[in-house]
Design an enzyme around this catalytic site. Structure first.
Site, short mmCIF file in Angstrom:
data_model
loop_
_atom_site.label_atom_id
_atom_site.label_comp_id
_atom_site.label_asym_id
_atom_site.label_seq_id
_atom_site.Cartn_x
_atom_site.Cartn_y
_atom_site.Cartn_z
N ASP A 1 -0.46 40.04 -27.35
CA ASP A 1 -0.96 40.50 -28.64
C ASP A 1 -1.59 39.27 -29.29
OD1 ASP A 1 1.13 39.02 -29.67
OD2 ASP A 1 2.05 40.67 -30.78
N HIS A 2 -1.88 39.33 -30.59
CA HIS A 2 -2.49 38.18 -31.26
C HIS A 2 -1.56 36.97 -31.26
CE1 HIS A 2 -0.46 40.92 -33.97
NE2 HIS A 2 -0.15 39.88 -34.72
N CYS B 1 3.90 37.86 -26.47
CA CYS B 1 3.72 38.20 -27.88
C CYS B 1 4.29 37.03 -28.68
CB CYS B 1 4.34 39.56 -28.24
SG CYS B 1 6.12 39.70 -28.05
N THR C 1 7.30 36.42 -30.16
CA THR C 1 8.63 36.02 -29.71
C THR C 1 8.89 36.37 -28.25
OG1 THR C 1 9.50 38.18 -30.35
CG2 THR C 1 9.64 36.41 -32.00
N ILE D 1 9.97 39.25 -27.58
CA ILE D 1 10.98 40.32 -27.68
C ILE D 1 10.34 41.71 -27.59
CG2 ILE D 1 12.75 41.37 -29.15
CD1 ILE D 1 13.28 38.54 -30.30
N GLY D 2 9.33 41.93 -28.41
CA GLY D 2 8.68 43.24 -28.42
C GLY D 2 8.12 43.60 -27.05
N MET D 3 7.44 42.66 -26.42
CA MET D 3 6.85 42.92 -25.11
C MET D 3 7.93 43.22 -24.07
SD MET D 3 3.58 42.95 -25.04
CE MET D 3 2.01 42.18 -25.50
N ARG E 1 23.08 38.65 -2.15
CA ARG E 1 23.98 39.36 -3.07
C ARG E 1 23.24 39.92 -4.29
NH1 ARG E 1 24.29 34.02 -4.39
NH2 ARG E 1 24.61 33.44 -6.59
C1 RB5 Z 1 3.50 40.30 -34.31
O1 RB5 Z 1 3.42 39.78 -35.59
C2 RB5 Z 1 4.88 40.05 -33.71
O2 RB5 Z 1 5.77 40.95 -34.26
C3 RB5 Z 1 4.82 40.17 -32.21
O3 RB5 Z 1 3.95 39.21 -31.70
C4 RB5 Z 1 6.12 39.97 -31.45
O4 RB5 Z 1 6.75 38.79 -31.80
C5 RB5 Z 1 7.01 41.13 -31.41
O5 RB5 Z 1 8.09 41.12 -30.82
#
Ligand code: RB5
Length: 148
Positions: free
Chosen positions: A7-8, A64, A66, A68-70, A131
């Site tokens: 993402d950005h 992304c 963090t 986390i989202g991805m 394993r």
């Molecule tokens: C976008 O602002 C941010 O939420 C995204 O890049 C990511 O960190 C989501 O988990």
């Protein structure tokens, strides 16, 4: 074939990773975005995870802010084992133990140099099998139970 998207928040690192794959002569597809405009990470995560899930791609890389989202998005897709890594040890283990077929990085956590280094480690590490395969088989089995 490797598929890559961000993402950005991960755009700059994504561009450097695409350059690394090119430099290494590895077949790859940049699934976007094409600039720093704000986008929604689920849309780009789904492109990469969908391609890995269908077998169209062998593996993918997602970035992304963090990571986390991805990783949440990618792990919704069948057959995808997405690993969010932060350092050389987790990058190595993601392949050696988990045979992660999607590597996920945080573009706002790592410098571009650190992120590229983690991709190199993941690319250069072999899955240990043995394993660990029994455990991956269990993940697959639980996944099948969820959809049946
Ligand atoms: C976008 O602002 C941010 O939420 C995204 O890049 C990511 O960190 C989501 O988990």
């Amino acid at each position: 074939m490797y598929v890559v998207a961000s993402d950005h928040g991960g755009f700059e690192l994504k561009e450097a990773i695409v350059a690394l794959l090119k430099e290494r002569g590895l077949e790859h597809l940049d699934m976007g975005p094409i600039n720093l405009d704000s986008v929604d990470y689920p849309d780009f995560g789904a492109k990469v995870a969908g391609a890995v899930s269908s077998g169209e791609a062998d593996a993918g890389i997602l970035i992304c802010g963090t990571g986390i989202g991805m990783s949440i998005v990618a792990n919704k897709f069948q057959q995808v084992r997405a690993a969010l890594v932060h350092d050389s040890f987790t990058a190595q283990m993601a392949k050696e133990h988990n045979n992660a077929n999607v590597l996920v990085l945080g573009g706002r956590i790592l410098s571009v140099e650190q992120g590229v280094e983690l991709v190199k480690i993941w690319l250069d590490t072999e899955y240990a099998g043995g394993r660990h395969q029994k455990r991956l088989d269990k993940i697959h089995q639980y996944e099948q139970e969820q959809i049946s």
